[in-house]
Design a protein around this motif. Structure first.
Motif, PDB file in Angstrom:
ATOM      1  N   ARG A  44       0.827  -1.212   0.000  1.00  0.00           N
ATOM      2  CA  ARG A  44       0.000   0.000   0.000  1.00  0.00           C
ATOM      3  C   ARG A  44       0.861   1.262   0.000  1.00  0.00           C
ATOM      4  N   ASP A  45       1.971   1.209   0.736  1.00  0.00           N
ATOM      5  CA  ASP A  45       2.864   2.364   0.802  1.00  0.00           C
ATOM      6  C   ASP A  45       3.883   2.384  -0.329  1.00  0.00           C
ATOM      7  N   GLY A  46       3.869   1.361  -1.160  1.00  0.00           N
ATOM      8  CA  GLY A  46       4.861   1.260  -2.218  1.00  0.00           C
ATOM      9  C   GLY A  46       4.279   0.792  -3.529  1.00  0.00           C
ATOM     10  N   VAL A  47       5.061  -0.021  -4.225  1.00  0.00           N
ATOM     11  CA  VAL A  47       4.715  -0.467  -5.576  1.00  0.00           C
ATOM     12  C   VAL A  47       4.697  -1.991  -5.619  1.00  0.00           C
ATOM     13  N   ILE A  48       3.640  -2.524  -6.188  1.00  0.00           N
ATOM     14  CA  ILE A  48       3.555  -3.965  -6.452  1.00  0.00           C
ATOM     15  C   ILE A  48       4.071  -4.217  -7.862  1.00  0.00           C
ATOM     16  N   PHE A  49       5.100  -5.041  -7.975  1.00  0.00           N
ATOM     17  CA  PHE A  49       5.549  -5.482  -9.297  1.00  0.00           C
ATOM     18  C   PHE A  49       4.798  -6.764  -9.632  1.00  0.00           C
ATOM     19  N   GLU A  50       3.835  -6.645 -10.500  1.00  0.00           N
ATOM     20  CA  GLU A  50       2.961  -7.766 -10.824  1.00  0.00           C
ATOM     21  C   GLU A  50       3.717  -8.897 -11.515  1.00  0.00           C
ATOM     22  N   GLU A  51       4.814  -8.553 -12.192  1.00  0.00           N
ATOM     23  CA  GLU A  51       5.601  -9.554 -12.909  1.00  0.00           C
ATOM     24  C   GLU A  51       7.033  -9.562 -12.364  1.00  0.00           C
ATOM     25  N   GLY A  52       7.129  -9.790 -11.053  1.00  0.00           N
ATOM     26  CA  GLY A  52       8.427  -9.871 -10.407  1.00  0.00           C
ATOM     27  C   GLY A  52       8.979 -11.286 -10.482  1.00  0.00           C
ATOM     28  N   GLY A 300       4.915  -5.521 -16.300  1.00  0.00           N
ATOM     29  CA  GLY A 300       6.200  -5.636 -16.963  1.00  0.00           C
ATOM     30  C   GLY A 300       7.200  -6.339 -16.068  1.00  0.00           C
ATOM     31  N   PRO A 301       8.144  -7.072 -16.659  1.00  0.00           N
ATOM     32  CA  PRO A 301       9.049  -7.909 -15.874  1.00  0.00           C
ATOM     33  C   PRO A 301      10.133  -7.126 -15.147  1.00  0.00           C
ATOM     34  N   VAL A 302      10.323  -7.457 -13.875  1.00  0.00           N
ATOM     35  CA  VAL A 302      11.479  -7.029 -13.090  1.00  0.00           C
ATOM     36  C   VAL A 302      12.080  -8.284 -12.470  1.00  0.00           C
ATOM     37  N   LEU A 332      10.317   3.471 -10.180  1.00  0.00           N
ATOM     38  CA  LEU A 332       9.549   3.628  -8.953  1.00  0.00           C
ATOM     39  C   LEU A 332       9.110   5.072  -8.754  1.00  0.00           C
ATOM     40  N   GLU A 333       9.932   6.004  -9.192  1.00  0.00           N
ATOM     41  CA  GLU A 333       9.608   7.417  -9.061  1.00  0.00           C
ATOM     42  C   GLU A 333       8.715   7.931 -10.186  1.00  0.00           C
ATOM     43  N   GLY A 334       8.387   7.071 -11.137  1.00  0.00           N
ATOM     44  CA  GLY A 334       7.524   7.475 -12.239  1.00  0.00           C
ATOM     45  C   GLY A 334       8.209   8.303 -13.290  1.00  0.00           C
ATOM     46  N   LYS A 335       9.546   8.264 -13.316  1.00  0.00           N
ATOM     47  CA  LYS A 335      10.302   9.068 -14.277  1.00  0.00           C
ATOM     48  C   LYS A 335      10.640   8.307 -15.557  1.00  0.00           C
ATOM     49  N   SER A 336      10.512   6.997 -15.541  1.00  0.00           N
ATOM     50  CA  SER A 336      10.814   6.204 -16.736  1.00  0.00           C
ATOM     51  C   SER A 336      10.017   4.915 -16.697  1.00  0.00           C
ATOM     52  N   VAL A 337      10.072   4.185 -17.784  1.00  0.00           N
ATOM     53  CA  VAL A 337       9.385   2.897 -17.865  1.00  0.00           C
ATOM     54  C   VAL A 337      10.394   1.783 -17.643  1.00  0.00           C
ATOM     55  N   LEU A 338       9.902   0.591 -17.447  1.00  0.00           N
ATOM     56  CA  LEU A 338      10.793  -0.548 -17.244  1.00  0.00           C
ATOM     57  C   LEU A 338      11.667  -0.772 -18.469  1.00  0.00           C
ATOM     58  N   PRO A 339      12.925  -1.155 -18.254  1.00  0.00           N
ATOM     59  CA  PRO A 339      13.824  -1.365 -19.396  1.00  0.00           C
ATOM     60  C   PRO A 339      13.418  -2.583 -20.215  1.00  0.00           C
ATOM     61  N   ALA A 340      13.606  -2.470 -21.522  1.00  0.00           N
ATOM     62  CA  ALA A 340      13.379  -3.611 -22.404  1.00  0.00           C
ATOM     63  C   ALA A 340      14.614  -4.502 -22.361  1.00  0.00           C
ATOM     64  N   ARG A 341      14.439  -5.765 -22.024  1.00  0.00           N
ATOM     65  CA  ARG A 341      15.570  -6.690 -21.907  1.00  0.00           C
ATOM     66  C   ARG A 341      15.050  -8.114 -21.874  1.00  0.00           C
ATOM     67  N   ARG A 359      12.496 -15.094 -21.324  1.00  0.00           N
ATOM     68  CA  ARG A 359      11.388 -14.160 -21.541  1.00  0.00           C
ATOM     69  C   ARG A 359      11.927 -12.941 -22.265  1.00  0.00           C
ATOM     70  N   SER A 360      11.284 -12.589 -23.375  1.00  0.00           N
ATOM     71  CA  SER A 360      11.643 -11.417 -24.169  1.00  0.00           C
ATOM     72  C   SER A 360      10.358 -10.681 -24.502  1.00  0.00           C
ATOM     73  N   GLY A 361      10.168  -9.525 -23.872  1.00  0.00           N
ATOM     74  CA  GLY A 361       8.907  -8.827 -24.051  1.00  0.00           C
ATOM     75  C   GLY A 361       7.762  -9.657 -23.525  1.00  0.00           C
ATOM     76  N   GLN A 362       6.745  -9.836 -24.357  1.00  0.00           N
ATOM     77  CA  GLN A 362       5.591 -10.615 -23.919  1.00  0.00           C
ATOM     78  C   GLN A 362       5.779 -12.106 -24.144  1.00  0.00           C
ATOM     79  N   TRP A 363       6.874 -12.502 -24.784  1.00  0.00           N
ATOM     80  CA  TRP A 363       7.067 -13.883 -25.198  1.00  0.00           C
ATOM     81  C   TRP A 363       7.972 -14.643 -24.247  1.00  0.00           C
TER      82      TRP A 363
END
Length: 425
Positions: A44-52, A300-302, A332-341, A359-363
């Motif tokens: 609640r106080d932070g960020v949930i990475f749905e694809e961690g 997105g994957p982390v 986390l600060e909302g300044k960029s998107v997750l890196p593509a890798r 895993r590459s992108g959605q694949w």
């Protein structure tokens, strides 16, 4: 707030063991009896990475990558073996920034726990815990569980009492209280909810209304203990007035063990030891109230590989180019998107030798060795996170491209011969 932002943050990394993807109540698919309000507070106080993701569906190699910020294969960790190459661990990078550190709980990264392999020799200032995949929760005296005795630093402890999850929490709270005036790293590696399934009978029976499955009821009680421990750690940070300026990361080391503990990995397919999503995608939340806003879920994957470089960035320290992870602070600060890798998984040795995934992108491509050759399975995770629709037959070009990417990575990642097998999960 301004004063908090002027100081480097404390760092708290809490790792649970074999906890299911849906065995946290911030997952809307959790079943009756799963209540984790304290873990949910971090979310609640932070960020949930749905694809961690973790780097392996088993504890030892997964934790090795977390602590080094590098794929475990680079240091010779391929199955249940220990590093054959010199490796630098998280606290060593931050010692020059004034951080004091402790490792509490499950270590499982060395043979010589009383000597050169002890966490206090590997970069941590303090250590209380054991060196094995799991151990008895009730018998802490080491009279019945000498295969995994408890240590404080390099000294074997005799006569300890209590329930292990509670004891690890007490040690964490004590560490926070003693070091509240200086920046610290608390690596709290619970062995809960790994087998053996053990809990007080009165707490197990509280869950009779939630499940008729004896194993599941014990697991639910153990999750209660784990979450209560997290709550005490957060409370100690509150009491010390340092919660706002603490970078808190909660995750589990691999997917839940459906077979052994009746964990729930919904909506994912698979479990511990498997490279299906249920074995490698885990609950993964990060908070730092003084630095970024919470109550957000990011897709997105982390990877656990990202933890070390993120901690270095938070402490205003340089990030070595040798690390495999990415600094997530801008995300986390909302300044960029997750890196593509690309992300990779690989059993080079052990009973599942030859299995790998990318895993590459959605694949996501899986390779399974077979007596008749090899079998590939390809999934579009954006449409099919449960990996139920194999598209290998209809996407031959994509399969070939992902296979080539894995083969290039495996050749440069396998920098050492595997160490001898020394521990079982």
């Amino acid at each position: 707030m301004a004063e908090s932002q002027s100081k480097v943050p404390n760092i708290v990394i809490i790792v649970s063991d074999d906890q299911g993807y849906a065995d946290v109540s911030f997952n809307p698919l959790h079943k009756a009896g799963v209540s984790t309000p304290n873990i949910d507070r971090i979310a609640r106080d932070g960020v949930i990475f749905e694809e961690g993701y973790v780097t392996a569906p088993m504890c030892l190699p997964s934790r090795a990558a977390l602590l080094t910020g590098r794929y475990q294969q680079r240091s010779g960790v391929h199955w249940a073996d220990v590093a054959t190459q010199p490796v630098q661990l998280l606290p060593s990078y931050l010692r020059s920034a004034g951080y004091v550190s402790t490792a509490l709980g499950k270590w499982h990264e060395t043979v010589d726990i009383a000597g050169a392999g002890n966490p206090t020799v590997r970069g941590f200032d303090e250590f209380y815990g054991f060196n094995h995949g799991g151990r008895n929760y009730f018998d802490l005296s080491n009279t019945m569980t000498d295969f995994a005795p408890l240590y404080r630093a390099k000294k074997k402890l005799v006569g300890e009492q209590g329930y292990l999850t509670h004891r690890l929490t007490e040690e964490a709270v004590d560490f926070i209280q003693r070091h509240r005036e200086e920046p610290f790293i608390l690596y709290l590696a619970y062995n809960a909810v790994h087998t053996p399934l053990q809990a007080h009978i009165e707490d197990v029976e509280k869950h009779h209304v939630h499940s008729q499955d004896p194993a599941r009821k014990i697991l639910l009680a153990m999750i209660d203990y784990l979450d209560a421990g997290v709550g005490q750690v957060l409370g100690a940070l509150d009491d010390a007035g340092i919660y706002e300026n603490t970078l808190i990361i909660f995750l589990t080391d691999n997917g839940g063990s459906v077979l052994a503990t009746h964990a729930d990995n919904a909506p994912l397919n698979g479990e511990k030891l498997q490279m299906l999503e249920g074995g490698i995608r885990v609950p993964f939340v990060v908070s730092w109230p003084a630095r970024f806003s919470g109550a957000r879920t990011l897709k997105g994957p982390v990877s656990t590989l990202d933890i070390l470089p993120t901690c270095l960035a938070a402490a205003d320290q340089p990030i070595p180019a040798s690390l495999d992870g990415a600094n997530l602070l801008p995300v986390l600060e909302g300044k960029s998107v997750l890196p593509a890798r690309d992300l990779f998984w690989w059993w080079r040795t052990g009973p599942f030798a030859g299995q790998w995934a990318i895993r590459s992108g959605q694949w996501k491509l899986h390779r399974f060795p077979d007596s008749a050759g090899e079998i590939f399975a390809l999934f579009d995770l954006s449409a099919d996170p449960g990996e139920s629709q194999d598209l290998a037959g209809s996407e031959p070009k994509r399969l070939a491209e992902l296979r080539a990417r894995f083969e290039r990575w495996s050749k440069q990642a396998d920098a050492s011969a595997p160490a001898p097998l020394i521990q079982q999960p």
